[in-house]
Design an enzyme around this catalytic site. Structure first.
Site, short mmCIF file in Angstrom:
data_model
loop_
_atom_site.label_atom_id
_atom_site.label_comp_id
_atom_site.label_asym_id
_atom_site.label_seq_id
_atom_site.Cartn_x
_atom_site.Cartn_y
_atom_site.Cartn_z
N ALA A 300 0.83 -1.20 0.00
CA ALA A 300 0.00 0.00 0.00
C ALA A 300 0.87 1.24 0.00
O ALA A 300 2.05 1.17 0.30
CB ALA A 300 -0.88 0.01 1.24
N GLU A 336 -1.13 3.06 6.78
CA GLU A 336 -1.16 4.15 5.79
C GLU A 336 -1.83 5.39 6.35
O GLU A 336 -1.43 6.51 6.03
CB GLU A 336 -1.87 3.69 4.50
CG GLU A 336 -1.29 2.43 3.84
CD GLU A 336 0.22 2.41 3.70
OE1 GLU A 336 0.83 3.49 3.60
OE2 GLU A 336 0.80 1.30 3.72
N1 BES Z 1 5.33 4.03 2.12
C1 BES Z 1 5.16 2.63 2.01
C2 BES Z 1 5.10 2.14 0.59
C3 BES Z 1 6.44 2.00 -0.07
C4 BES Z 1 7.27 0.96 0.27
C5 BES Z 1 6.85 2.89 -1.03
C6 BES Z 1 8.51 0.84 -0.34
C7 BES Z 1 8.09 2.79 -1.61
C8 BES Z 1 8.91 1.75 -1.28
C9 BES Z 1 3.89 2.19 2.71
O1 BES Z 1 3.48 3.01 3.73
C10 BES Z 1 4.17 0.87 3.35
O2 BES Z 1 4.96 0.83 4.24
N2 BES Z 1 3.55 -0.19 2.87
C11 BES Z 1 3.78 -1.51 3.37
C12 BES Z 1 2.59 -2.04 4.11
C13 BES Z 1 2.62 -1.75 5.57
C14 BES Z 1 1.43 -2.36 6.27
C15 BES Z 1 3.87 -2.24 6.26
C16 BES Z 1 4.02 -2.43 2.20
O3 BES Z 1 3.73 -2.04 1.08
O4 BES Z 1 4.50 -3.54 2.41
ZN ZN Z 2 4.68 2.89 5.38
#
Ligand code: BES
Ligand code: ZN
Length: 925
Positions: A300, A336
């Site tokens: 996400a 998020e």
């Molecule tokens: N900001 C991240 C998404 C992201 C991850 C963008 C790596 C660029 C590079 C987002 O908030 C995030 O951390 N997503 C996680 C899920 C979360 C529940 C740990 C993911 O995508 O695994």
């Molecule tokens: Zn994150």
């Protein structure tokens, strides 16, 4: 005239040289964007020609004299004849122009050399027209698709994913998080679609020339970083939430999945509202849209006001999603939405401090989940899971500090790892626990208010927290958060505290050193000093709820650790335990007598007097110490033999995590029979207590017990315990014989993964085909994921080989986002391991092309392989492969280093422990 021309050419060449010689990967600091006006027309009429074009108008403030504007732009076609530049801040000389442009592909720079020097204090307006194809890569402004089952047609949508550095693929911009500016976004698209962006719609009007096209302008945003900008053109449906506060909340999905939006639509606003109370700061935007995108690179993305998700992370189906899926979903939404404050409102200055985003969002998400669903005990679950992850990842020499200097661009993506997320989260929790509620909240609130709409560094957070802590008295005046926390965020690793008790003096002597998995590294090289909050309790006191420190391990000015003596401990018949509820990321080793006392209590009816989190801690600690030779396996096995009494999730999780590492090595060795016998004996009681995989009591069980049951069932079927296999096969047969298996599935949801896997393992080619067809027909992402992983359980070499090929087929039916997970499942299979290893080694060039340009996916292919390699010869083979594939693996250096180190520690384990462990096992059979 000619000489003038020559002079001009020479001048522009010399300017070009001056600019080309700027070879630093950060933008020059002479300019700052003040506002973006972005207009994008998206054309999705023809599958062969999906594209967009637009113009960006950027108001730029000059901070220093400069003769060039350096921006980020990547894979965009820029119509240079249409570029304009003028000064807009005052009356004098508005016209300026561009003499030439240059491209620096290494740093994605687009450099515009200006006719006249830009002067500090003035504001300029730059207009840049650009266009590009809507690519299939999962970054920038890209396309995604789904099949409309009614028309049996593929439908296309467009969507963005910019973090960390892909806004430059969508429009020319200052693509660094420190350059915040408000955005006015206008989207043009065919009127059959909906356009969404960070802000609500301001107005929609017909396109001036294209029939049936509209322009939708969105409200001006608050100042924000480029990586948080988002927009989409799609034909999705939405589910509105009814929310008491003023924020409009909608959940979007492809029309055929709209009935899977209910849970996210209910949970999202609840947790958003909780955060408003927790931080004491209202959510500043008028609306939130959350959207499930069929093709999406990560789980996400927190884009301000338009949060994007992969389908599996947002869509919930009561008939298909498991308890684990539901909790993961809530966690993702909570994460998020936590970013809307930590990350979006206040943003790190530079990617070095990405942990301020990810560590906080991870921790705050567990607070949010705990608040909305206390029955899930998420705080406990997440704290332990995070610690288990850190204890593994951060015990490697190749790990890195939480706050990490970025020296090359690939390190930005590499920083979204367990150290930023899990370790980041655990040090935030540590602060929360040692500061107490009031100082923690006050400190955070003042930090968020002070840096709202701006950027911050960890230093800024330390200041706000120290101030709050000194005000409330939560921290002695001679301590600062900076002194304590720098030791956790600027140093790699974590300490082990060695506790040696003096049973007559009733004292304990405490020392610390870095804990490392690689036992070849001598004591002298295990340096480092951490400010360790020491909470502890005794057998008499048993007060595990008090997590505030009774003392601290301190460091002197030269960074050396000061030993600490703890007084007033009980006598020789009573244990002590340090680190109540794992309140900080450190391991604890005790003297033999203390371990003996702990073993006695654990192996008695009194075992529950030790807090469940500390039971998990003791298991994890002692198994690591045995692995690295600081404890005998005999002692470790005495500790874990108490598990035949254990009924709770967390100690079992700790045990399974550790047993898994041993199991994947040991199962390739001639003495495996002993481990098999041991594990059978260990697991049978809990399997039977939980009533195996019978579908009775499923609905009335505590969520923890449901999770524990699936975990236990997985191991039970692998080790052919009791009726696990036969029950699985009979569920599957029943499903296969149903006339309408896509409508009726008799397999209990929480056992689907184990039932499918076992049935594929033991089943026929037809069983595989049957499940593959269900995959193709499934409308719920969670079900698709379960099936995808289960198809990798086959023990047929040809099936696995074919599955590897399907998986990396760009036109195949596995989406790119899922291919790493499918590879991992195949590689974790005892037969699949060698196939997957060979497949990767033989096809690294084409796999790298498959992932282009998101090479970070390749990092996920290595761990399941390195976990299972344990001979020196295979270590060298892997090392040679890595050096031969330098070109393909250059962006994942961190992952390759970690993999090599893991293999090395496996080799050490085998050489030191194989015989010892086998003989220790005999006593417990
Ligand atoms: N900001 C991240 C998404 C992201 C991850 C963008 C790596 C660029 C590079 C987002 O908030 C995030 O951390 N997503 C996680 C899920 C979360 C529940 C740990 C993911 O995508 O695994
Ligand atoms: Zn994150």
């Amino acid at each position: 005239m000619e000489w003038l021309l020559l002079l001009c050419v020479a001048l522009s060449l010399s300017l070009a040289r001056a600019n080309s010689s700027y070879d630093y990967f950060r933008l020059p600091t002479a300019l700052r964007p003040q506002k973006y006006d972005l207009r994008i027309l998206t054309i999705m009429e023809n599958v062969e020609d999906l594209r967009f074009n637009g113009t960006v108008k950027i108001q730029i403030e000059a901070l220093q004299n400069t003769k060039n504007i350096t921006l980020h732009s990547k894979d965009l076609t820029i119509d240079e004849s249409q570029i304009t530049l003028r000064q807009i801040s005052d009356e004098g000389s508005p016209e300026n122009c561009i003499t030439s442009t240059e491209v620096n592909p290494t740093h994605d720079f687009y450099i515009l050399n200006t006719c006249q020097e830009l002067l500090p204090g003035h504001i300029y307006e730059l207009n840049l027209p650009f266009s590009a194809k809507l690519q299939e890569q999962l970054a920038g402004y890209y396309r995604s698709s789904y099949v409309d089952p009614v028309a049996n047609k593929t439908r296309w949508i467009s969507i963005t994913q910019f973090e960390p550095a892909s806004a430059r693929l969508a429009f020319p911009c200052f693509d660094e998080p420190g350059y915040k500016a408000p955005f006015v976004i206008t989207l043009g698209y065919h009127k059959k679609f909906t356009g969404l962006s960070n802000m609500p719609v301001k107005e929609t009007k017909p396109h001036e020339s294209l029939p049936d096209y509209v322009w939708t302008e969105f409200e001006e945003s608050l100042p924000m970083s480029t990586y948080l900008v988002a927009y989409t053109v799609n034909d999705f449906s939405f589910k509105p939430s009814t929310l008491p506060s003023g924020t409009l909340f909608r959940t979007w999905a492809r029309p055929n999945a709209i009935d899977q939006c209910d849970y996210a639509a209910e949970f999202g606003p609840k947790v958003l509202q909780y955060y408003e109370e927790l931080f004491g700061i209202k959510f500043p935007l008028p609306k939130v849209d959350q959207i499930a995108v069929p093709d999406f690179s990560s789980g996400a993305m927190e884009n301000w006001g338009l949060v994007t998700y992969t389908e599996g992370a947002l869509l919930y189906s009561a008939e298909y999603s498991s308890q684990g899926d539901k909790q993961d979903l809530a966690n993702t939404v909570a994460h998020e939405l936590a970013h809307q404050w930590f990350g979006n409102l206040v943003t790190m200055n530079w990617w070095t401090d990405i942990w301020l985003n990810e560590g906080f969002a991870t921790y705050v998400a567990s607070l949010g989940m705990e608040n909305v669903h206390p029955e899930w005990r998420s705080m406990q679950f997440q704290s332990v899971s995070n610690m288990l992850t850190i204890f593994q990842k951060d015990s490697l020499e190749s790990s890195h500090p939480i706050s990490r200097p970025i020296e090359v661009v690939s390190q930005i993506s590499e920083s979204f790892d367990e150290i930023s997320y899990e370790k980041g989260s655990s040090v935030v929790r540590m602060m929360h626990l040692f500061l107490g509620e009031e100082s923690f909240r006050t400190g955070l609130k003042s930090y968020l208010e002070k840096y709202a709409y701006k950027n911050a560094e960890q230093e800024n957070l330390w200041e706000s927290l120290t101030e709050a802590a000194h005000k409330t008295g939560a921290l002695p005046k001679d301590y600062t958060i900076k002194t304590i926390m720098d030791s956790w965020t600027l140093q790699t690793g974590y300490p082990v505290i060695n506790v040696t008790r003096d049973y007559t003096a009733r004292t304990a002597e405490l020392t610390q050193e870095r804990y490392l998995l690689n036992t070849n590294i001598s004591r002298e090289h295990r340096d480092g000093c951490w400010w360790v909050p020491l909470s502890y309790t005794t057998q008499e006191e048993k007060d595990f709820n008090n997590t505030s420190p009774k003392a601290w391990m301190e460091c002197n000015e030269t960074g050396d650790s000061l030993p600490r003596t703890i007084k007033d401990l009980p006598g020789p018949d009573q244990w002590v335990i340090f680190n109540n509820q794992l309140s900080a990321p450190y391991k604890v080793n005790y003297d033999a007598q203390n371990w003996k006392l702990l073993i006695e209590t654990l192996n008695s009816d009194e075992y529950q007097t030790i807090h469940v989190v500390n039971r998990a801690q003791l298991i994890d600690d002692v198994l690591y110490f045995a692995w690295t030779g600081e404890q005998q396996y005999d002692v470790a096995l005495q500790v874990i033999s108490y598990l035949h009494r254990e009924r709770e999730l967390l100690p079992w999780k700790a045990a399974f995590d550790n047993l898994r590492s041993i199991n994947v090595i040991f199962r390739q060795m001639p003495n495996f029979r002993s481990l098999k016998g041991y594990i059978k004996k260990l697991i049978t009681p809990i399997y039977e207590h939980l009533n195996g995989i019978n579908d009775t009591d499923l609905s009335i069980q505590h969520p923890d017990q449901i999770l524990l049951r699936s975990m236990v069932a997985n191991w039970a079927c692998t080790y052919q315990i009791s009726d696990c296999e036969s029950q699985s096969l009979s569920y599957f047969r029943k499903w296969r014989s149903d006339v309408n298996p896509d409508e009726n599935n008799p397999v209990p949801i929480s056992f689907r993964s184990v039932v499918y896997c076992t049935s594929i393992k033991r089943g026929s080619d037809e069983d595989w085909e049957f499940l593959w067809t269900r995959y193709q027909k499934a409308n719920v992402a969670n079900e698709k994921e379960t099936i995808m992983d289960s198809l990798a359980c086959s023990l047929e070499v040809w099936q696995l080989q074919r599955y590897l090929e399907i998986n990396f087929d760009p036109k195949g039916e596995i989406r790119k986002q899922d291919s790493a997970s499918v590879f991992q499942s195949i590689a974790s299979n005892k037969i699949g391991f060698l196939l997957a290893k060979k497949y990767l080694m033989d096809n690294v060039v084409s796999i790298s092309k498959f992932y282009h340009p998101q090479y970070e996916y390749m990092a996920e292919l290595l761990p399941p392989l390195s976990d299972q390699i344990f001979t020196r010869k295979d270590y060298h083979e892997f090392k040679t492969f890595i050096s031969k594939s330098k070109e393909q693996l250059k962006d994942i250096e961190q992952a390759t280093n970690q993999s090599l180190e893991i293999i090395l520690t496996n080799v050490q384990w085998k050489e030191r422990n194989y015989e010892k462990f086998t003989s220790a096992l005999q006593k417990f059979l």
